[in-house]
Design a protein around this motif. Structure first.
Motif, PDB file in Angstrom:
ATOM      1  N   UNK A 179       0.823  -1.230   0.000  1.00  0.00           N
ATOM      2  CA  UNK A 179       0.000   0.000   0.000  1.00  0.00           C
ATOM      3  C   UNK A 179       0.851   1.273   0.000  1.00  0.00           C
ATOM      4  N   UNK A 180       1.954   1.269   0.765  1.00  0.00           N
ATOM      5  CA  UNK A 180       2.833   2.454   0.773  1.00  0.00           C
ATOM      6  C   UNK A 180       3.363   2.733  -0.635  1.00  0.00           C
ATOM      7  N   UNK A 220      -8.005   3.122  -5.596  1.00  0.00           N
ATOM      8  CA  UNK A 220      -9.111   2.720  -4.725  1.00  0.00           C
ATOM      9  C   UNK A 220      -9.775   3.814  -3.909  1.00  0.00           C
ATOM     10  N   UNK A 221      -9.391   5.079  -4.094  1.00  0.00           N
ATOM     11  CA  UNK A 221     -10.072   6.170  -3.376  1.00  0.00           C
ATOM     12  C   UNK A 221     -11.317   6.593  -4.155  1.00  0.00           C
ATOM     13  N   UNK A 222     -12.387   6.852  -3.420  1.00  0.00           N
ATOM     14  CA  UNK A 222     -13.562   7.481  -4.046  1.00  0.00           C
ATOM     15  C   UNK A 222     -13.709   8.819  -3.335  1.00  0.00           C
ATOM     16  N   UNK A 255      -7.136   8.722   9.865  1.00  0.00           N
ATOM     17  CA  UNK A 255      -7.845   7.504  10.296  1.00  0.00           C
ATOM     18  C   UNK A 255      -9.337   7.799  10.188  1.00  0.00           C
ATOM     19  N   UNK A 256      -9.859   7.645   8.995  1.00  0.00           N
ATOM     20  CA  UNK A 256     -11.228   8.040   8.700  1.00  0.00           C
ATOM     21  C   UNK A 256     -11.706   7.080   7.607  1.00  0.00           C
ATOM     22  N   UNK A 298      -9.706   4.464   2.058  1.00  0.00           N
ATOM     23  CA  UNK A 298      -9.376   3.033   2.193  1.00  0.00           C
ATOM     24  C   UNK A 298      -8.495   2.762   3.411  1.00  0.00           C
ATOM     25  N   UNK A 299      -8.854   1.709   4.130  1.00  0.00           N
ATOM     26  CA  UNK A 299      -8.166   1.324   5.373  1.00  0.00           C
ATOM     27  C   UNK A 299      -6.659   1.195   5.203  1.00  0.00           C
TER      28      UNK A 299
END
Ligand code: GLY
Ligand code: MN
Ligand code: MN
Length: 361
Positions: A215-216, A261-263, A314-315, A319-320
């Motif tokens: 992910x990074x 993967x961001x919306x 952290x929201x 995406x987690x």
């Protein structure tokens, strides 16, 4: 120039003074005087048609001749500024904006100094990457960067750096720089040395343990793509301003984030994920020429920063896998006619280069 005169008694305590003669010799002043003569000089100077002056209390205002004379009496106190503010007739104009106009396009000599400044800091980043490990604190990494800049000829760091590991990077102005760095986290470092008074202003983000997680990597590559696209726009040919490049950067960032993967709405992007500007002018000050607006078209030999970033809180709107990750990549660019010149190109920023660098300590 008006300077404190030579004084063996004062110099015994405070160190040597340049003095009136030295100022002509060293700073090439046309004329130099003992600063005790300044009030008398002021009396004549204030009879000039235009008075250019900066002061924290003086806004551009009007100054009468009689007020000017009173100013002389108050020459050594700050009260005369109050007189200037309140009176009429003579125009007092701000000076710093004119000086900033002279500073915004750099001379070839200035660019040579800025090349040296950028290169010193970039090499310090290489050493810092090589050295980083979970056994060290942010404070120790700060010390390492400071040491590596000074050992290459920097007199001082140009600003208090941000050395922010893990979620500390989510705070834009994190300068506590005092936490233990952790295995698995990234460290975001915004740091630059000064060379002959010219600042550099670099940000790099790298893994504390030397290897990006998947992910990074994805988030890093998104920011890097925006950084590189914006740098290409630092030319006169592109006919664009810093505000213009900022607009491009937000559009590209939204596209890059969508791919991984961001919306995200534009509002969320500009207020939460990427809340700062893409760049600023750079020179003797880090935020050089700060009164000149960023909507003027870039011209050859302006020097600007390009510094897109992403800060994922952290929201669960985001995406987690990216939450708690902060990435900024900042370079310093001389605007060219057709090509930019990247002053900070020596500082690694491709993922393979960073991992190579981190592995070779
Ligand atoms: N280091 C301050 C800035 O990037 O603007
Ligand atoms: Mn910076
Ligand atoms: Mn900057």
């Amino acid at each position: 120039m008006f300077v404190p005169p030579k004084s063996p008694a004062d110099e015994l305590w405070d160190g040597p003074r340049t003095g009136v003669d030295g100022v002509k010799e060293i700073f090439a002043a046309d004329e130099a005087f003992d600063n005790g003569r300044f009030p008398m000089f002021l009396k004549d100077a204030l009879l000039s048609k235009h008075v250019f002056m900066d002061s924290p209390v003086l806004k551009p205002s009007i100054l009468s001749e009689s007020t000017a004379m009173k100013m002389v009496d108050f020459g050594k106190s700050s009260k005369w500024l109050d007189y200037i503010k309140s009176k009429t007739q003579r125009a007092v104009k701000p000076l710093s904006v004119l000086v900033q106009e002279l500073r915004i396009i750099k001379s070839e000599n200035e660019i040579d100094l800025m090349k040296k400044s950028g290169n010193i800091s970039a090499k310090a980043f290489i050493e810092a990457m090589k050295w980083t490990s979970p056994e060290y604190t942010e404070a120790q990494l700060w010390a390492k960067l400071d040491y590596e800049c000074r050992m290459r000829g920097s007199s001082i760091l140009a600003y208090v750096p941000v050395v922010a590991s893990g979620p500390n990077g989510l705070s834009m102005h994190y300068v506590r720089n005092d936490m233990q760095m952790r295995d698995g986290d990234l460290v975001l470092v915004d740091c630059g040395g000064e060379y002959q008074s010219y600042a550099s202003d670099i940000t790099r983000t790298w893994p504390v343990n030397g290897k990006f997680t998947e992910p990074q990597k994805k988030l890093y590559q998104a920011v890097l793509n925006v950084n590189k696209a914006c740098i290409k726009l630092c030319t006169e040919k592109a006919n664009i301003s810093l505000h213009g490049i900022h607009s491009v950067s937000t559009r590209l960032m939204k596209e890059e984030l969508a791919k991984i993967g961001f919306k995200t709405s534009t509002w969320e992007l500009e207020r939460i994920l990427y809340p700062h500007h893409v760049g600023h002018y750079l020179g003797l000050d880090v935020h050089d020429c700060h009164d000149l607006d960023r909507s003027r078209k870039l011209k050859q030999n302006m020097v600007v920063t390009i510094e897109p970033g992403i800060y994922v809180p952290f929201d669960d709107r985001f995406p987690r896998e990216y939450q708690g990750t902060a990435i900024r990549i900042e370079d310093n660019c001389v605007v060219g006619a057709e090509e930019p010149y990247v002053l900070t190109a020596t500082a690694p920023k491709e993922i393979v280069d960073i991992e190579y660098c981190c592995a070779n300590n």
